[in-house]
Design a protein around this motif. Structure first.
Motif, short mmCIF file in Angstrom:
data_model
loop_
_atom_site.label_atom_id
_atom_site.label_comp_id
_atom_site.label_asym_id
_atom_site.label_seq_id
_atom_site.Cartn_x
_atom_site.Cartn_y
_atom_site.Cartn_z
N HIS A 153 -5.34 9.28 1.40
CA HIS A 153 -5.67 9.90 0.11
C HIS A 153 -4.48 9.81 -0.85
N LEU A 154 -3.79 8.68 -0.79
CA LEU A 154 -2.63 8.43 -1.64
C LEU A 154 -2.78 7.09 -2.33
N GLY A 155 -2.16 6.96 -3.49
CA GLY A 155 -2.16 5.70 -4.21
C GLY A 155 -2.65 5.85 -5.63
N ASN A 164 -5.11 1.46 6.83
CA ASN A 164 -3.82 0.94 7.27
C ASN A 164 -2.97 0.55 6.08
N LEU A 165 -3.02 1.41 5.04
CA LEU A 165 -2.44 1.04 3.76
C LEU A 165 -1.68 2.20 3.14
N VAL A 166 -0.44 1.92 2.72
CA VAL A 166 0.37 2.88 1.97
C VAL A 166 0.56 2.30 0.57
N VAL A 167 -0.03 2.96 -0.44
CA VAL A 167 -0.04 2.43 -1.81
C VAL A 167 0.90 3.25 -2.68
N ALA A 168 1.65 2.57 -3.53
CA ALA A 168 2.59 3.24 -4.43
C ALA A 168 1.88 4.24 -5.33
N ASP A 169 2.60 5.30 -5.69
CA ASP A 169 2.06 6.29 -6.62
C ASP A 169 1.72 5.65 -7.97
N ALA A 170 2.44 4.59 -8.32
CA ALA A 170 2.19 3.90 -9.59
C ALA A 170 0.93 3.06 -9.54
N VAL A 212 0.42 -1.35 6.20
CA VAL A 212 0.87 -2.29 5.19
C VAL A 212 1.38 -1.50 3.98
N MET A 213 2.51 -1.92 3.43
CA MET A 213 3.12 -1.27 2.28
C MET A 213 2.74 -2.04 1.00
N LEU A 214 2.18 -1.35 0.03
CA LEU A 214 1.79 -1.98 -1.21
C LEU A 214 2.56 -1.36 -2.37
N GLY A 215 3.51 -2.16 -2.91
CA GLY A 215 4.31 -1.69 -4.03
C GLY A 215 5.43 -0.75 -3.62
N VAL A 216 5.65 -0.58 -2.34
CA VAL A 216 6.71 0.29 -1.82
C VAL A 216 7.36 -0.36 -0.60
N GLU A 217 8.52 0.13 -0.23
CA GLU A 217 9.20 -0.33 0.99
C GLU A 217 9.69 0.89 1.75
N LEU A 218 9.73 0.74 3.07
CA LEU A 218 10.19 1.86 3.91
C LEU A 218 11.71 1.83 3.98
#
Length: 339
Positions: free
Chosen positions: A12-14, A51-57, A333-339
């Motif tokens: 529920h992020l992105g 399986n997705l982490v999306v940037a707040d932007a 998977v990281m979208l627009g961000v890095e760990l």
């Protein structure tokens, strides 16, 4: 108004997508991706968003939501069933269908969120089964060759949470996957995973009906907060956030689980490392935290942001490295961000 990707991810992020296309046919998928490529626009092919982490932007390109459907079984000469499934089908719905029809080989993968098309990309697996054990071929749209292409299982180059599709993340769009499933659901598959065998009260290697395996796996996953439930913030996650590290035998910490691999390395438990490095269940704050049921899941408690989540992930990763010298690798998977 732009479509928020937080509505399409299990975290529920992105933030918003610049363009959002829902594709219900293979032709619509290919048309949307081709048009974006021709315009020089970035593309995100979206399945279940599990399986997705999306940037707040958000995402400044085109999001193509896979909404294709279809499950087509064809009997094989040896009694197995070859089942071709559209990429947009929900994975757990397909597993439920397979179990109901007496097809075996994927029942231990019950309760995993996401779409069928996502499963070969990271070679989804759990409780002793991987999709690579049953996949016979994967049909894709090749964005470099600009046409459809079919890979055999061998050509997919499957490894632990790995495939050629993960190695070339922007090249192939999965259109459909064909599985070779047994038709012995009444006797099921041999149990390969100790925890699942224990839950079923049998020894490893015992054959158990597929329906019993599915019920046991769903119960185990629910106990860890890994079956999606909108009312339970422990399930607002991507499941296991870190992969189990594979290390040299001498690098396994004393007391940690150790699973020898064919190449002489040893796979150990990311959950054990996290817990013993001092990050217990619920560690975090009111916005993001480790699941209260399972230390390997990072969760959005309802008011979190992607930056909050990444800060927690870095804290855990760096803490494990400081304690054991092992660097955990993120599974999502990281979208627009890095760990």
């Amino acid at each position: 108004m732009s479509e928020l990707l937080s509505h399409h991810t299990t975290f529920h992020l992105g933030g918003p997508a610049a363009e959002f296309v829902t594709a219900t046919t293979e032709e619509q998928i290919i048309q949307a991706v081709t048009a974006a490529d021709a315009a020089g626009t970035d593309v995100l092919v979206l399945g279940g968003g599990s399986n997705l982490v999306v940037a707040d932007a958000g995402f400044a390109g085109t999001v193509v939501k896979l909404a294709t459907t279809g499950v087509t079984p064809v009997p094989a000469d040896d009694g197995a069933m070859l089942v071709t499934v559209a990429a947009g089908e929900t994975w757990d719905d397909f597993v439920a269908t397979a179990v109901d029809k007496g097809w075996s080989g994927i029942e231990a993968l019950s309760g995993i969120p996401g779409s069928v098309g996502a499963t070969p990309i990271q070679n989804v697996g759990a409780y002793g089964q991987d999709v690579s054990q049953t996949i016979t071929s994967v049909k894709v749209f090749d964005r470099q060759l600009r046409g459809p292409r079919t890979f055999t299982a061998e050509e997919c180059r499957f490894g632990y949470r790995w495939s050629r599709f993960k190695a070339e993340p922007d090249r192939h769009v999965v259109l459909e996957v064909t599985f070779r499933l047994g038709t012995d659901g009444a006797t099921g598959s041999p149990i390969a995973y100790a925890q699942l065998a224990g839950a079923l009260g049998v020894g490893q290697g015992t054959r158990v009906p597929s329906k019993q395996i599915r019920e046991a796996v769903l119960a185990l996953r629910r106990s860890k907060g890994m079956v999606i439930d909108e009312a339970d913030h422990d399930t607002w996650s991507a499941g296991s956030f870190f992969t189990n590290p594979v290390v040299a035998p001498e690098d396994v910490p004393d007391g940690a689980p150790a699973y020898p691999q064919p190449d002489g390395t040893v796979k150990t438990s990311a959950a054990w490392l996290i817990d013993h490095a001092g990050f217990t269940k619920g560690h975090g704050n009111s916005r993001v935290a480790l699941s209260t049921k399972h230390t390997l899941a990072l969760t959005n408690r309802g008011d979190g942001t992607t930056e909050d989540l990444l800060a927690l992930a870095r804290e855990v990763r760096d803490g494990v490295e400081a304690a054991y010298g092992i660097v955990l690798v993120n599974e999502p998977v990281m979208l627009g961000v890095e760990l």
